[in-house]
Design an enzyme around this catalytic site. Structure first.
Site, PDB file in Angstrom:
ATOM      1  N   TYR A   1       0.830  -1.208   0.000  1.00 30.58           N
ATOM      2  CA  TYR A   1       0.000   0.000   0.000  1.00 30.58           C
ATOM      3  C   TYR A   1       0.864   1.258   0.000  1.00 30.58           C
ATOM      4  CZ  TYR A   1      -2.647   3.716   2.331  1.00 30.58           C
ATOM      5  OH  TYR A   1      -3.194   4.919   2.682  1.00 30.58           O
TER       6      TYR A   1
ATOM      7  N   ALA B   1       3.012   1.614  -3.321  1.00 28.93           N
ATOM      8  CA  ALA B   1       2.163   1.967  -4.463  1.00 28.93           C
ATOM      9  C   ALA B   1       1.683   3.408  -4.364  1.00 28.93           C
ATOM     10  CB  ALA B   1       0.986   1.009  -4.557  1.00 28.93           C
ATOM     11  N   CYS B   2       1.344   3.845  -3.150  1.00 30.44           N
ATOM     12  CA  CYS B   2       0.902   5.232  -2.975  1.00 30.44           C
ATOM     13  C   CYS B   2       2.041   6.210  -3.223  1.00 30.44           C
ATOM     14  CB  CYS B   2       0.334   5.424  -1.576  1.00 30.44           C
ATOM     15  SG  CYS B   2      -1.327   4.751  -1.367  1.00 30.44           S
ATOM     16  N   ALA B   3       3.256   5.861  -2.830  1.00 32.29           N
ATOM     17  CA  ALA B   3       4.400   6.738  -3.113  1.00 32.29           C
ATOM     18  C   ALA B   3       4.509   6.994  -4.610  1.00 32.29           C
ATOM     19  CB  ALA B   3       5.686   6.116  -2.574  1.00 32.29           C
TER      20      ALA B   3
ATOM     21  N   PHE C   1       1.677   9.359  -5.848  1.00 29.53           N
ATOM     22  CA  PHE C   1       1.948  10.773  -5.590  1.00 29.53           C
ATOM     23  C   PHE C   1       3.043  11.298  -6.516  1.00 29.53           C
ATOM     24  CE2 PHE C   1      -0.082   9.783  -1.464  1.00 29.53           C
ATOM     25  CZ  PHE C   1      -0.998  10.824  -1.429  1.00 29.53           C
TER      26      PHE C   1
END
Length: 432
Positions: free
Chosen positions: A393, A396-398, A401
């Site tokens: 999570y 993947a979010c890094a 952004f």
């Protein structure tokens, strides 16, 4: 002769209609794909059964969480490849129904079915939230969702977040994030306090106060009285302990309480940091109106919130399958413009919007590094599946952004007086 990996590579390329930029390493020891590229490790046939029974993101997520799939090599590069193949191909992406019209794709599916073995759907990992029909964002369902995400052990979050225990975007002073995570989180807390113009004697409501970091900082550094509310029992216990250790019990009160049940306003300022993502689109206007009603005229709201990119058809927006099932049940993201509009509809005057998107990418990479550095400890503090959820999570979010698929914004809004006075300085960026 081991042959699973070459066959899987062929099947995958037929299904995707594109070359596979990753290596595949299969349970029989075989490998296929570009040398030196990150490898998708298929540990067993159960991974194939998960993908066949739940094609797409949820099947991949279940296989990852269960440990049936793994990645070797550059983790971020591998996720970038997978994201490009599965989620970001836009108009070039074929639906499953369209793909199955092609004889080669039907043959690939038959081949996968044969390789997968027993035609029995594997049970979902125990970390998955059971899905059932229910009303979203009632007080009961919100409390259950928050508990799923946050009540997994404060010791585990200490591994990920570090001593600051701040679970929101830090504020870095250089593009490379040269300063430490603790300094960057302290700078973020101070930025919020300056935007809210906190001063001794004022009263702050911190909605979704987490482990109490902002409440403690605001009381200690700015002399304000703070009410912090959270739905997490574990967060509240941790925050109360910090407050006591800092000698701030006379200035900081931590409650296990829904923001909709706060009745002891008005407050001079309200902070909502990383909490509004839990509110939901149907209830967002009510959320904004509730916070407006809790403020004194001239009081400020600092709303720190993740945003998604707007869609051509907003009615087609749906919750991310992996995040909804394993991370933030019922969480919803809105475009920045929608958030600003709802705050204005509630009566606020929006005075400043600051995008800190790149800061969140830096923060998430630090959290992933913390988790990886203490991986054996993290496994002891929680389940292996949950640790894998958090690693996937956050990484993947890094990337999301970094590539501007997600943003994060601090929106400063004011409840103006009856005469329209805002109390804001003419040059607001001084934050005085």
């Amino acid at each position: 002769m081991p042959e699973a990996a070459p066959r899987l590579q062929s099947f995958a390329e037929q299904l995707l209609g594109a070359p596979l930029p990753m290596r595949i390493r299969a349970w029989d020891g075989s490998q296929a794909g570009p040398p030196g590229a990150p490898a998708l490790v298929v540990r067993n046939r159960r991974a194939l059964r998960r993908l066949l029974w739940k094609p797409g993101e949820l099947g991949l997520a279940r296989a990852w969480v269960a440990g049936d799939l793994d990645i070797e090599g550059d983790f971020y590069a591998a996720l970038d490849h997978l994201s490009g193949l599965l989620w970001e191909r836009g108009e070039d992406t074929r639906s499953l129904a369209e793909a199955l019209r092609e004889p080669g794709v039907r043959a690939a599916v038959r081949g996968l079915v044969k390789m997968a073995g027993l035609p029995v759907p594997p049970a979902p990992p125990r970390e998955e939230v059971p899905r059932r029909r229910r009303r979203l964002h009632t007080k009961r369902t919100d409390k259950r969702a928050v508990s799923h995400h946050y009540d997994v052990g404060n010791d585990f979050y200490e591994v990920v977040l570090g001593p600051s225990m701040v679970y929101s975007c830090a504020y870095w002073d250089a593009p490379g994030g040269a300063t430490g995570l603790e300094d960057a989180q302290r700078d973020k807390l101070e930025l919020i306090c300056r935007k809210l113009a906190l001063a001794p004697g004022l009263r702050l409501l911190d909605v979704g106060c987490g482990w109490g970091s902002l409440a403690v900082h605001a009381a200690r550094e700015h002399g304000v009285r703070v009410v912090g509310v959270t739905l997490s029992q574990e967060q509240a216990a941790y925050a109360r302990k910090r407050v006591a250790e800092e000698g701030l019990a006379d200035r900081v009160e931590i409650r296990v309480q829904d923001y909709r049940d706060v009745t002891d306003g008005p407050f001079d300022a309200v902070s909502s940091v990383g909490m509004a993502e839990h509110v939901g689109s149907e209830r967002y206007l009510t959320y904004a109106r509730d916070l407006y009603a809790l403020l004194k005229p001239g009081g400020r709201l600092l709303n720190h919130q993740i945003a998604r990119r707007p869609q051509t058809d907003e009615g087609a927006y749906s919750l991310d399958g992996f995040i909804d099932a394993y991370v933030f049940p019922d969480g919803e993201l809105a475009p920045l413009g929608t958030t600003v509009t709802q705050l204005e509809r509630a009566g606020f005057e929006v005075r400043d919007v600051e995008s800190i998107r790149e800061h969140y990418a830096l923060t998430l990479r630090r959290w992933v590094a913390n988790l990886e550095a203490d991986w054996p400890l993290a496994l002891r503090l929680t389940s292996p599946g949950r640790a894998r959820v958090w690693r996937l999570y956050m990484a993947a979010c890094a990337l999301a952004f970094e590539h501007n698929r997600l943003g994060v914004n601090q929106v400063l809004a004011v409840r103006t007086s009856g005469s329209g006075a805002s109390g804001m300085p003419l040059r607001a960026r001084t934050w005085n």
